[in-house]
Design a protein around this motif. Structure first.
Motif, PDB file in Angstrom:
ATOM      1  N   ILE A  59       0.843  -1.200   0.000  1.00  0.00           N
ATOM      2  CA  ILE A  59       0.000   0.000   0.000  1.00  0.00           C
ATOM      3  C   ILE A  59       0.880   1.252   0.000  1.00  0.00           C
ATOM      4  CG2 ILE A  59      -1.810   1.282   1.201  1.00  0.00           C
ATOM      5  CD1 ILE A  59      -2.720  -1.306   2.457  1.00  0.00           C
ATOM      6  N   HIS A  60       0.641   2.125  -0.953  1.00  0.00           N
ATOM      7  CA  HIS A  60       1.276   3.439  -0.998  1.00  0.00           C
ATOM      8  C   HIS A  60       0.172   4.489  -0.904  1.00  0.00           C
ATOM      9  CE1 HIS A  60       5.037   1.579  -2.487  1.00  0.00           C
ATOM     10  NE2 HIS A  60       4.237   0.789  -3.172  1.00  0.00           N
ATOM     11  N   ALA A  61       0.544   5.759  -0.771  1.00  0.00           N
ATOM     12  CA  ALA A  61      -0.490   6.798  -0.766  1.00  0.00           C
ATOM     13  C   ALA A  61      -0.022   8.006  -1.571  1.00  0.00           C
ATOM     14  CB  ALA A  61      -0.834   7.216   0.657  1.00  0.00           C
TER      15      ALA A  61
ATOM     16  N   GLY B 170      12.600   2.462   1.540  1.00  0.00           N
ATOM     17  CA  GLY B 170      12.762   3.607   0.649  1.00  0.00           C
ATOM     18  C   GLY B 170      11.579   4.563   0.668  1.00  0.00           C
ATOM     19  N   HIS B 171      10.638   4.362   1.619  1.00  0.00           N
ATOM     20  CA  HIS B 171       9.410   5.168   1.671  1.00  0.00           C
ATOM     21  C   HIS B 171       9.678   6.674   1.596  1.00  0.00           C
ATOM     22  CE1 HIS B 171       5.840   7.045   3.355  1.00  0.00           C
ATOM     23  NE2 HIS B 171       6.517   7.389   4.426  1.00  0.00           N
ATOM     24  N   SER B 172      10.666   7.124   2.389  1.00  0.00           N
ATOM     25  CA  SER B 172      10.893   8.575   2.449  1.00  0.00           C
ATOM     26  C   SER B 172      11.476   9.123   1.150  1.00  0.00           C
ATOM     27  CB  SER B 172      11.821   8.917   3.619  1.00  0.00           C
ATOM     28  OG  SER B 172      13.077   8.322   3.402  1.00  0.00           O
ATOM     29  N   THR B 173      11.975   8.242   0.291  1.00  0.00           N
ATOM     30  CA  THR B 173      12.531   8.719  -0.985  1.00  0.00           C
ATOM     31  C   THR B 173      11.506   8.592  -2.112  1.00  0.00           C
ATOM     32  OG1 THR B 173      13.349   6.541  -1.625  1.00  0.00           O
ATOM     33  CG2 THR B 173      14.820   7.905  -0.295  1.00  0.00           C
ATOM     34  N   MET B 174      10.306   8.103  -1.800  1.00  0.00           N
ATOM     35  CA  MET B 174       9.332   7.826  -2.850  1.00  0.00           C
ATOM     36  C   MET B 174       8.578   9.098  -3.231  1.00  0.00           C
ATOM     37  SD  MET B 174       6.640   4.740  -3.101  1.00  0.00           S
ATOM     38  CE  MET B 174       5.376   4.716  -4.357  1.00  0.00           C
ATOM     39  N   ARG B 175       9.233   9.901  -4.036  1.00  0.00           N
ATOM     40  CA  ARG B 175       8.657  11.164  -4.476  1.00  0.00           C
ATOM     41  C   ARG B 175       8.716  11.234  -5.987  1.00  0.00           C
ATOM     42  NH1 ARG B 175       9.240  15.753  -0.621  1.00  0.00           N
ATOM     43  NH2 ARG B 175       8.964  14.737   1.377  1.00  0.00           N
TER      44      ARG B 175
ATOM     45  N   VAL C 261       4.207  13.098  -2.655  1.00  0.00           N
ATOM     46  CA  VAL C 261       4.829  12.508  -1.482  1.00  0.00           C
ATOM     47  C   VAL C 261       4.078  11.218  -1.187  1.00  0.00           C
ATOM     48  CG1 VAL C 261       5.442  12.934   0.908  1.00  0.00           C
ATOM     49  CG2 VAL C 261       5.135  14.865  -0.633  1.00  0.00           C
ATOM     50  N   CYS C 262       4.795  10.107  -1.031  1.00  0.00           N
ATOM     51  CA  CYS C 262       4.127   8.887  -0.588  1.00  0.00           C
ATOM     52  C   CYS C 262       3.883   9.022   0.909  1.00  0.00           C
ATOM     53  CB  CYS C 262       4.971   7.649  -0.876  1.00  0.00           C
ATOM     54  SG  CYS C 262       4.171   6.121  -0.310  1.00  0.00           S
ATOM     55  N   THR C 263       2.621   8.855   1.346  1.00  0.00           N
ATOM     56  CA  THR C 263       2.327   9.050   2.769  1.00  0.00           C
ATOM     57  C   THR C 263       1.861   7.766   3.442  1.00  0.00           C
ATOM     58  OG1 THR C 263       0.117   9.767   2.182  1.00  0.00           O
ATOM     59  CG2 THR C 263       1.733  11.482   2.588  1.00  0.00           C
ATOM     60  N   GLU C 264       2.269   6.611   2.889  1.00  0.00           N
ATOM     61  CA  GLU C 264       1.978   5.350   3.564  1.00  0.00           C
ATOM     62  C   GLU C 264       3.313   4.640   3.712  1.00  0.00           C
ATOM     63  OE1 GLU C 264      -1.532   4.280   4.170  1.00  0.00           O
ATOM     64  OE2 GLU C 264      -0.239   3.320   5.636  1.00  0.00           O
ATOM     65  N   LEU C 265       3.676   4.303   4.957  1.00  0.00           N
ATOM     66  CA  LEU C 265       4.969   3.645   5.183  1.00  0.00           C
ATOM     67  C   LEU C 265       5.020   2.353   4.379  1.00  0.00           C
ATOM     68  CD1 LEU C 265       7.645   3.682   6.633  1.00  0.00           C
ATOM     69  CD2 LEU C 265       6.574   2.485   8.529  1.00  0.00           C
ATOM     70  N   CYS C 266       5.919   2.317   3.350  1.00  0.00           N
ATOM     71  CA  CYS C 266       5.857   1.217   2.391  1.00  0.00           C
ATOM     72  C   CYS C 266       7.174   0.464   2.278  1.00  0.00           C
ATOM     73  CB  CYS C 266       5.431   1.773   1.021  1.00  0.00           C
ATOM     74  SG  CYS C 266       6.484   3.104   0.420  1.00  0.00           S
ATOM     75  N   GLY C 267       8.102   0.742   3.160  1.00  0.00           N
ATOM     76  CA  GLY C 267       9.379   0.037   3.110  1.00  0.00           C
ATOM     77  C   GLY C 267      10.509   1.005   3.406  1.00  0.00           C
TER      78      GLY C 267
HETATM   79 CU1  CUA Z   1       5.358   4.241  -1.099  1.00  0.00          CU
HETATM   80 CU2  CUA Z   1       5.658   5.059   1.144  1.00  0.00          CU
END
Ligand code: CUA
Length: 334
Positions: free
Chosen positions: A167-169, A210-215, A202-208
């Motif tokens: 799940i991503h957001a 690399g979540h904070s780099t998922m832009r 900005v991805c706002t669902e903790l997804c792994g």
């Molecule tokens: Cu995709 Cu957090």
């Protein structure tokens, strides 16, 4: 109540209202709006905030007045007067909040309904999320796919969101609207950009890891510039889709790996600038590491961090191009 008391209560209330208003107005609580939906969300926010400030002012005035007037004098140890409530007051302080909360509900319901409504002819763009990248597929005969979201200004857009793994957001703060991308189902999000400019998803669902780099970048442009972008992508896009550099970007490799030719410097995964092939031919080692990341782990890195879906999500042609791109970018090679 004496006249003097009412004057003092009013003064306390006005002062409390001024303090709360200054905090509400001077602190930039919301980003600058860039969509019609965000404009409506801002309206709801301020509608509610003004009501809150009024309620706060009344309550603060009553508290300050009571503390100053009814505090116990030194050495007074008698009981306070017996008080049996006040039916009139109780009806008033129940009825007024009920009316206010109902008003907020009605405004919110209208905004929610409007923010979900695209009108008759939205632009439909398909958004695919995967660890840790965004991919956008534009409508039209040319099937343009890119890692950048380009939107024409003042046209309603309906995004359909998909996820290939977890799940991503999807969220662009300036657009206000937010929605999860969930594997196995399709979710949608309506955006009507109304301010030309550059923003970021900005991805706002903790997804792994690399979540904070998922832009991913978002550009809102004039209709003509949007059409030119699609035409340019379609003209140069077909070979570019399968160039190693393009695969590196759209597959999100740079979200986790440093690689000088791509200009990325993330430390989530091992650097790809000088890969040690562990005695294997470099190409074979790179391909194996992309398709089955747990086969050989770089020292200091954990298993199951890198997605193991690339052998399915990338074509053979794309995998070959990506491997060649990494080989060509090794330190010391030409
Ligand atoms: Cu995709 Cu957090």
């Amino acid at each position: 109540m004496r006249r003097g008391s009412i004057v003092r209560l009013t003064i306390y209330g006005v002062l409390a209202g001024i303090v709360a208003s200054v905090v509400a107005v001077l602190v930039p609580w919301l980003p600058t709006s860039a969509s019609e939906e965000m404009d409506r969300i801002e309206f709801t926010f301020w509608f509610t905030t003004v009501i809150c400030i009024a309620v706060f002012a009344v309550v603060a005035a009553a508290i300050v007045y009571s503390v100053l007037n009814f505090r116990v004098q030194p050495e007074d140890e008698t009981d306070g007067p017996p008080i049996h409530g006040h039916t009139g007051l109780e009806i008033v302080w129940t009825a007024i909040p009920a009316v206010l909360v109902t008003a907020i509900s009605i405004v919110s319901a209208i905004v929610l309904a409007k923010n979900d409504n695209t009108g008759p002819n939205p632009l439909r763009i398909s958004v695919t999320a995967q660890q840790f990248a965004w991919k956008f597929e534009y409508p039209g005969g040319d099937k343009v796919v890119s890692g950048e979201l380009v939107l024409p200004v003042n046209r309603p857009v309906k995004l359909t969101l998909h996820s290939l793994d977890v799940i991503h957001a999807f969220w662009v703060p300036e657009f206000g609207q937010k929605s999860d991308a969930v594997p196995g189902i399709e979710t949608t999000l309506v955006i009507t950009p109304n301010r030309v400019g550059e923003y970021a998803i900005v991805c706002t669902e903790l997804c792994g890891l690399g979540h904070s780099t998922m832009r991913a970048p978002v550009r809102v442009v004039q209709q003509a510039a949007y059409e030119k972008y699609l035409a340019d992508e379609a003209a140069g896009g077909a070979p570019d889709e399968t160039s190693g550099a393009a695969v590196f970007t759209t597959a999100g490799c740079g979200g986790c790996h440093a690689f000088a030719p791509a200009g990325t410097d993330s430390q989530v995964g091992p650097s790809l600038d000088a890969v040690d092939p562990q005695g294997q031919p470099l190409k074979d080692f790179l391909l194996e590491s992309i398709e089955d990341p747990n086969a050989v782990l770089a020292s200091g890195y954990q298993p199951d961090v890198m997605p193991n879906t690339y052998d399915k999500s990338l074509s053979e042609e794309q995998l070959d191009a990506l491997v060649q791109y990494l080989v060509d970018g090794q330190e010391g090679s030409e």
